[in-house]
Enzyme design. Sequence first.
Site, short mmCIF file in Angstrom:
data_model
loop_
_atom_site.label_atom_id
_atom_site.label_comp_id
_atom_site.label_asym_id
_atom_site.label_seq_id
_atom_site.Cartn_x
_atom_site.Cartn_y
_atom_site.Cartn_z
N LYS A 167 0.86 -1.18 0.00
CA LYS A 167 0.00 0.00 0.00
C LYS A 167 0.90 1.23 0.00
O LYS A 167 1.49 1.59 1.03
CB LYS A 167 -0.91 0.05 1.23
CG LYS A 167 -1.97 1.15 1.07
CD LYS A 167 -2.49 1.71 2.35
CE LYS A 167 -1.72 2.87 2.88
NZ LYS A 167 -1.67 4.07 2.02
N GLY A 198 -4.72 3.21 -1.54
CA GLY A 198 -5.84 3.59 -0.67
C GLY A 198 -5.36 4.29 0.57
O GLY A 198 -4.18 4.63 0.71
N VAL A 203 -7.09 0.66 4.15
CA VAL A 203 -6.28 -0.41 3.54
C VAL A 203 -5.14 -0.82 4.48
O VAL A 203 -4.91 -2.01 4.73
CB VAL A 203 -5.72 0.06 2.17
CG1 VAL A 203 -4.76 -0.97 1.60
CG2 VAL A 203 -6.86 0.32 1.21
N GLY A 204 -4.44 0.17 5.02
CA GLY A 204 -3.29 -0.13 5.89
C GLY A 204 -3.72 -0.93 7.12
O GLY A 204 -3.06 -1.92 7.48
N GLU A 242 9.92 1.96 10.31
CA GLU A 242 10.86 3.04 9.97
C GLU A 242 10.09 4.33 10.18
O GLU A 242 9.22 4.68 9.37
CB GLU A 242 11.30 2.91 8.50
CG GLU A 242 12.11 1.68 8.20
CD GLU A 242 13.54 1.77 8.70
OE1 GLU A 242 14.05 2.88 8.88
OE2 GLU A 242 14.14 0.70 8.94
N CYS A 276 13.19 11.89 6.47
CA CYS A 276 13.11 11.43 7.86
C CYS A 276 14.44 11.59 8.58
O CYS A 276 14.48 11.83 9.78
CB CYS A 276 12.66 9.98 7.90
SG CYS A 276 13.63 8.95 6.79
N GLU A 374 9.23 16.58 14.98
CA GLU A 374 9.61 16.50 13.58
C GLU A 374 8.74 17.46 12.78
O GLU A 374 7.51 17.36 12.82
CB GLU A 374 9.39 15.07 13.09
CG GLU A 374 9.83 14.88 11.66
CD GLU A 374 9.59 13.46 11.16
OE1 GLU A 374 8.46 12.97 11.32
OE2 GLU A 374 10.53 12.86 10.62
P1 NAD Z 1 2.06 8.71 7.50
O1 NAD Z 1 2.33 7.98 8.76
O2 NAD Z 1 0.94 9.67 7.47
O3 NAD Z 1 1.75 7.68 6.34
C1 NAD Z 1 2.65 6.65 5.96
C2 NAD Z 1 1.86 5.51 5.38
O4 NAD Z 1 1.06 4.94 6.42
C3 NAD Z 1 0.89 5.93 4.28
O5 NAD Z 1 0.84 4.92 3.30
C4 NAD Z 1 -0.43 6.03 5.02
O6 NAD Z 1 -1.55 5.85 4.21
C5 NAD Z 1 -0.29 4.90 6.02
N1 NAD Z 1 -1.11 5.03 7.23
C6 NAD Z 1 -1.54 6.17 7.84
N2 NAD Z 1 -2.32 5.85 8.91
C7 NAD Z 1 -2.35 4.49 8.97
C8 NAD Z 1 -3.01 3.57 9.84
N3 NAD Z 1 -3.78 3.96 10.85
N4 NAD Z 1 -2.82 2.26 9.60
C9 NAD Z 1 -2.06 1.83 8.58
N5 NAD Z 1 -1.45 2.65 7.71
C10 NAD Z 1 -1.59 3.97 7.90
O7 NAD Z 1 3.42 9.39 7.07
P2 NAD Z 1 3.69 10.30 5.79
O8 NAD Z 1 3.13 11.65 6.09
O9 NAD Z 1 3.28 9.60 4.54
O10 NAD Z 1 5.29 10.33 5.78
C11 NAD Z 1 6.02 11.16 6.59
C12 NAD Z 1 6.53 10.42 7.80
O11 NAD Z 1 7.27 9.27 7.42
C13 NAD Z 1 7.50 11.24 8.61
O12 NAD Z 1 7.23 11.11 9.98
C14 NAD Z 1 8.85 10.63 8.29
O13 NAD Z 1 9.84 10.82 9.25
C15 NAD Z 1 8.51 9.22 8.11
N6 NAD Z 1 9.52 8.53 7.30
C16 NAD Z 1 10.40 7.67 7.91
C17 NAD Z 1 11.38 7.04 7.16
C18 NAD Z 1 12.36 6.10 7.78
O14 NAD Z 1 12.99 5.37 7.05
N7 NAD Z 1 12.53 6.09 9.09
C19 NAD Z 1 11.45 7.29 5.80
C20 NAD Z 1 10.57 8.16 5.22
C21 NAD Z 1 9.59 8.77 5.98
#
Ligand code: NAD
Length: 467
Positions: A167, A198, A203-204, A242, A276, A374
């Site tokens: 996803k 999604g 979906v997640g 991550e 990140c 962050e």
């Molecule tokens: P996010 O947590 O909003 O979303 C990440 C993914 O998780 C998306 O696909 C989203 O649809 C899904 N998601 C959201 N809520 C969920 C739930 N309740 N259940 C299952 N899946 C869910 O993050 P973002 O805004 O897309 O990305 C930014 C964040 O990602 C920042 O905090 C950044 O630090 C982190 N990040 C970490 C790394 C790493 O390797 N440590 C790399 C890139 C980004």
Amino acid sequence: MRQLYIGGAWTASASGETIDVVNPATEETIDRVPAGSPDDVEAAVRAARAAFPSWSATAAGERGKLLAAAAELLTARAPEIARTIATDMGAPLGFSLKVQTLMPAGVLSHYAQLAESYPREERVGTSLVVKESVGVVAAITPWNYPLHQIICKTGPALAAGCTVVLKPSEVAPLAAYALAEIFHEVGLPAGVFNLVSGRGPVVGEAMATHPEVDLVSFTGSTAAGRRVASLAAETVKRVALELGGKSANVILPDADLPTAVKAGVANCFINSGQTCSAWSRMLVHRDQYDDAVRLAVEAARKYTVGDPFDEASRLGPLVSATQRDRVVHYINRGQEEGARLVLGGTESPHERGYYVEPTIFAAVTPGMTIEQEEIFGPVLSIIPYLSEDEAVQIADDTRYGLAGAVWAGTEERAVAVARRLRTGQVAINGGSFNPQAPFGGYKQSGVGRELGEYGLDEFLEVKSLQL
Ligand code: NAD
């Protein structure tokens, strides 16, 4: 109309609903992807489960050949995929090509080699220890490096003999579609890779709770990661996380200050700060503080913010209105809490698009919101310290521990300080990112490691055979 990719075929979503994909530079809707449903997840997990026995039993060399073919095709299509990422995510075109597309193509190629070369058994005394594929993997990824994050999971999972349901982020999902086309074209067997686009909570969460998923590999925010881990705990799945970061760039008094500051500014602003591992806190000795602030402002003024397709742009827009609003909120918060804004601010440099100027705060003190949380935008906090011990203490005093940097007069001294930091990666005197070295977080930055052999281990179970 785009479709989901399930069981080797393009398939309509059971939901019939779509999600708009918006170009953050123009604010226009450029595409629509299916808003997948729990029924779609069910179909995808079933397909991945059905494909698992034969894929995991396929000779590692064969798996490697398919991955190598996919890496080649990804490289051949890189200019077009880079344009896609520049359009749905907003990264400047040159960066989209080199970092957002060719780097993950290289990572996939490396996993194609590791599929065969990585040893899968060893003798431990009288036992034979074998490493086996974990099973069905649910991969959930963010938008900031939309292809790289997918490859960091899909590459090792497929190399290890696992099958995958992906996803991607709903915010920048288009590179994932290109990757599904590539896997289809190279002839990955049906069900080995499945794509369900999604929303996270729909979906997640269906993926994280599904009893036939053996491992959830999640990259994203700490809040969503926590939710995924708690859902996955119900069925005692393996979970790799991550998550976010608030990394410190520790500049010691004997370091080359202009070089360290310039590189620190570049690292903080890379991908418009939507990284990140960004060094979003610069720690400088009190005696050099004013010089460092001046050097940082000088360096940051050179960052032209604009259209990702304009060669002069070093920074594109933020990915979405939501992300822009979040960053603006933090800039306001920094001022309210008494940090000194020395560059940038909340005014957008362009009428259209979700732009934020490179922003620098001086007089940031430990505990301020902008020092702890962050921000995920082009905002640098410069913090003074008085001793090496205090620098280490400030660097470690957040809930995160993903990355960081140490600059000193000698490599030995920088390494000695880096060893004291509770964080997953540290650049020593500007040492560059190595996509074969393990990447991941201490503390609330995550669980597990991606990339290289450590990243492959995440997708392997260990069995002991007592002989
Ligand atoms: P996010 O947590 O909003 O979303 C990440 C993914 O998780 C998306 O696909 C989203 O649809 C899904 N998601 C959201 N809520 C969920 C739930 N309740 N259940 C299952 N899946 C869910 O993050 P973002 O805004 O897309 O990305 C930014 C964040 O990602 C920042 O905090 C950044 O630090 C982190 N990040 C970490 C790394 C790493 O390797 N440590 C790399 C890139 C980004």
